[in-house]
Scaffold this motif. Structure first.
Motif, PDB file in Angstrom:
ATOM      1  N   ALA A 355       0.815  -1.219   0.000  1.00  0.00           N
ATOM      2  CA  ALA A 355       0.000   0.000   0.000  1.00  0.00           C
ATOM      3  C   ALA A 355       0.847   1.266   0.000  1.00  0.00           C
ATOM      4  O   ALA A 355       0.342   2.352   0.293  1.00  0.00           O
ATOM      5  N   THR A 356       2.125   1.151  -0.374  1.00  0.00           N
ATOM      6  CA  THR A 356       3.027   2.306  -0.311  1.00  0.00           C
ATOM      7  C   THR A 356       2.494   3.484  -1.111  1.00  0.00           C
ATOM      8  O   THR A 356       2.470   4.631  -0.630  1.00  0.00           O
ATOM      9  N   GLU A 357       2.055   3.239  -2.340  1.00  0.00           N
ATOM     10  CA  GLU A 357       1.578   4.327  -3.204  1.00  0.00           C
ATOM     11  C   GLU A 357       0.270   4.908  -2.685  1.00  0.00           C
ATOM     12  O   GLU A 357       0.023   6.113  -2.796  1.00  0.00           O
ATOM     13  N   ILE A 358      -0.599   4.073  -2.142  1.00  0.00           N
ATOM     14  CA  ILE A 358      -1.861   4.555  -1.574  1.00  0.00           C
ATOM     15  C   ILE A 358      -1.583   5.490  -0.403  1.00  0.00           C
ATOM     16  O   ILE A 358      -2.155   6.570  -0.287  1.00  0.00           O
ATOM     17  N   VAL A 359      -0.680   5.065   0.480  1.00  0.00           N
ATOM     18  CA  VAL A 359      -0.351   5.873   1.651  1.00  0.00           C
ATOM     19  C   VAL A 359       0.271   7.206   1.220  1.00  0.00           C
ATOM     20  O   VAL A 359      -0.058   8.271   1.773  1.00  0.00           O
ATOM     21  N   LYS A 360       1.127   7.188   0.205  1.00  0.00           N
ATOM     22  CA  LYS A 360       1.727   8.423  -0.304  1.00  0.00           C
ATOM     23  C   LYS A 360       0.646   9.379  -0.815  1.00  0.00           C
ATOM     24  O   LYS A 360       0.702  10.578  -0.565  1.00  0.00           O
ATOM     25  N   CYS A 361      -0.333   8.832  -1.547  1.00  0.00           N
ATOM     26  CA  CYS A 361      -1.410   9.669  -2.061  1.00  0.00           C
ATOM     27  C   CYS A 361      -2.218  10.299  -0.941  1.00  0.00           C
ATOM     28  O   CYS A 361      -2.549  11.491  -0.993  1.00  0.00           O
ATOM     29  N   LEU A 362      -2.552   9.513   0.080  1.00  0.00           N
ATOM     30  CA  LEU A 362      -3.360  10.024   1.174  1.00  0.00           C
ATOM     31  C   LEU A 362      -2.608  11.081   1.986  1.00  0.00           C
ATOM     32  O   LEU A 362      -3.215  12.017   2.519  1.00  0.00           O
ATOM     33  N   LYS A 363      -1.309  10.958   2.073  1.00  0.00           N
ATOM     34  CA  LYS A 363      -0.522  11.891   2.873  1.00  0.00           C
ATOM     35  C   LYS A 363      -0.053  13.106   2.084  1.00  0.00           C
ATOM     36  O   LYS A 363       0.481  14.051   2.679  1.00  0.00           O
TER      37      LYS A 363
END
Length: 364
Positions: A355-363
């Protein structure tokens, strides 16, 4: 699915949360909107998921799941199973079906419970709406074998028969109350042994279905995040989500599409004709995500259709989405290790993704 078919969303604040209530728009029919709805035409990014090799959780009977600190809590029909985050170790079970102390007629979903830590121990408050109780469990004690009988921290008939009751703090409960013929739902906040209606939802709470309409039109999945102090309502059969402040004073409606669904059109249809929209939602400090269908999942030809998980910040801005080749009604993210857990409901299997890319987007 988490509705009552078988068993519940950084510009200037005044622009984010519009106080007037829009019960209906001229030309738009009968809609369920808090203020003027905001429409989303596209997502800035579609992320390709990569499954984590070697992850294996041998549990079956998935109903709901939640990441809490270093634990993966899996709700089943008759208990909660507690695992390590890598799925390799089962620590034990808690919650039971029954009529005794701390037992439930229907096992609560972890996403509707309040978890907290005190004196190095993890606790959970879970509502039993049949008995009008909120039970406190010491999960750490249960998993260490020093199980104590749970005790009630709230006893009130004000939450009885709620559909559902969502515990979002100590002695704080969001209560959904239907009227006697299930044509109307009120959003009520319980605190200090009193109920008060959310001020910002008085308009949409005034929407009443026609006598022959299916009550599931008003079904929703609701979640809460304490850091953001906001609720998210993801409507099951209406193409919209409602973001509501924890005190119920501010809120807004967002819609992925060009216009809100007209309730009057749905009132003329049977449940078998409904198109499912949002099946469930999860909330975190930096935003929220919701499982989106967009088709009639009951139709045989649609059983193998893929779905989306859409991600938003707390202003309702779209951040990214992922596409899944299977049906799911439960997921969560471990933000420490950047792992997203998704239940493949068709095959009763838990899958872990990077989920690295998802977390980057949310942050971002």
């Amino acid at each position: 699915m988490k509705t009552y078919l078988n068993k519940t969303i950084k510009t200037i604040v005044s622009a984010l949360f519009i106080m007037p209530i829009l019960v209906s728009c001229k030309g738009d029919g009968k809609v369920l909107s808090i203020g003027k709805p905001e429409f989303i035409r596209e997502f800035p990014k579609t992320i390709q998921l990569k499954e984590i090799d070697g992850f294996n959780c041998n549990e079956i009977g998935f109903r709901d799941l939640k990441v809490v600190d270093s634990l993966l809590i899996i709700s089943k029909a008759d208990t909660w199973s507690v695992y390590s985050l890598d799925g390799s170790k089962k620590y034990g079970e808690c919650m039971r079906v029954g009529n005794g102390p701390g037992e439930f007629a229907d096992i609560p979903l972890p996403s509707r419970c309040h978890f907290f830590t005190e004196n190095d121990s993890m606790f959970v408050h879970a509502a039993d709406t049949y008995k009008g109780l909120v039970w406190e469990f010491n999960i750490s004690d249960i998993l260490s074998g020093n199980s104590r009988i749970p005790h009630s921290v709230v006893e009130t008939n004000l939450i009885q028969d709620a559909m559902p009751a969502i515990v979002y703090g100590k002695d704080k409960i969001l209560v959904y109350q239907y009227n006697h013929n299930y044509t109307n739902v009120q959003r009520m906040l319980y605190e200090g042994d009193t109920l008060r209606q959310m001020p910002v939802t008085k308009g949409i709470d005034g929407i009443t279905l026609s006598g022959q309409a299916d009550m599931n039109i008003l079904s929703r999945g609701t979640c809460y995040n304490a850091a953001a102090d906001k609720f998210v309502e993801a409507m099951t059969f209406l193409n919209q989500m409602n973001i509501i402040s924890g005190d119920g004073i501010e809120g807004k409606t967002i819609c992925v599409g060009k216009k809100l669904d007209d309730i009057e059109i749905l009132e003329k249809k049977s449940l078998l004709e409904f198109e499912a929209c949002y099946i469930t939602a999860l909330a975190w400090e930096d935003g929220f995500g919701a499982v989106y269908f967009g088709f009639n999942y009951m139709a045989p030809d649609n059983k193998d259709k893929g779905i989306q998980i859409q991600f938003f910040d707390w202003e309702g801005n779209p951040k990214c989405l992922v596409e899944l080749p299977y049906y799911t009604d439960s997921f969560d993210i471990d933000f420490t290790n950047n792992i997203m857990y998704v239940v493949d409901s068709q095959n009763d299997k838990l899958i872990a993704y990077d989920a690295t890319e998802i977390v980057k987007c949310l942050k971002s």
